[in-house]
Design an enzyme around this catalytic site. Structure first.
Site, PDB file in Angstrom:
ATOM      1  N   ASN A  48      -3.067   3.145  -4.819  1.00  0.00           N
ATOM      2  CA  ASN A  48      -2.632   1.808  -4.455  1.00  0.00           C
ATOM      3  C   ASN A  48      -3.563   1.163  -3.412  1.00  0.00           C
ATOM      4  O   ASN A  48      -3.572   1.573  -2.276  1.00  0.00           O
ATOM      5  CB  ASN A  48      -1.201   1.891  -3.906  1.00  0.00           C
ATOM      6  CG  ASN A  48      -0.621   0.504  -3.766  1.00  0.00           C
ATOM      7  OD1 ASN A  48      -1.353  -0.463  -3.804  1.00  0.00           O
ATOM      8  ND2 ASN A  48       0.661   0.430  -3.619  1.00  0.00           N
ATOM      9  N   CYS A  56       5.317   0.060  -4.011  1.00  0.00           N
ATOM     10  CA  CYS A  56       5.296   1.408  -4.581  1.00  0.00           C
ATOM     11  C   CYS A  56       6.393   2.261  -3.960  1.00  0.00           C
ATOM     12  O   CYS A  56       6.729   3.312  -4.477  1.00  0.00           O
ATOM     13  CB  CYS A  56       3.938   2.048  -4.376  1.00  0.00           C
ATOM     14  SG  CYS A  56       3.226   1.688  -2.778  1.00  0.00           S
TER      15      CYS A  56
END
Length: 106
Positions: A48, A56
């Site tokens: 990410n 997330c």
DNA sequence: ATGTTGACATGTA
DNA sequence: GTACATGCCAACA
């Protein structure tokens, strides 16, 4: 051929569809991607590039467990709690309460 | 509950 | 380019 959006981008798109106060399982995301790349999804999250921008931390395991988090599992739990997600804090066994109820459907 | 197998992307050799 | 290892997992025996 490189698809328009990389795998990781697809995951992010789904993640950003999750409203605050909702959670999804890796299996759900993988299923939306048309496969069973549970870990591939998780790996994409680990990569990410923009945390927080991509929620997330709203992704949990299928059994209701928090799983892991790049910034730390504790951080994930804290964020979820701040978002309004009910978590069963049992010593070090944090788990989502009523996962099926708080689970977001695409 | 524990152990093993399955499926997929990414990185390294 | 092929092969092996790793990873924010899941399903099954």
């Amino acid at each position: 051929m490189d698809s328009n959006k990389s795998f990781n981008e697809k995951c992010y798109s789904l993640l950003m569809q999750i409203p605050r106060g909702k959670v999804v399982t890796y299996a759900d995301i993988a299923h939306q991607l048309g496969g069973k790349a549970y870990q591939a999804v998780g790996n994409a999250m680990a990569s990410n590039p923009t945390p927080i921008v991509v929620p997330c931390h709203r992704v949990v395991n299928s059994n209701g467990a928090i799983g892991k988090f790049a910034l730390g599992t504790a951080k994930k739990i804290a964020l979820l709690k701040e978002e309004g997600i009910l978590i069963n804090e049992d010593k070090d066994h944090a788990k989502i309460v009523n996962l099926n109820k708080q689970r977001h459907t695409f």
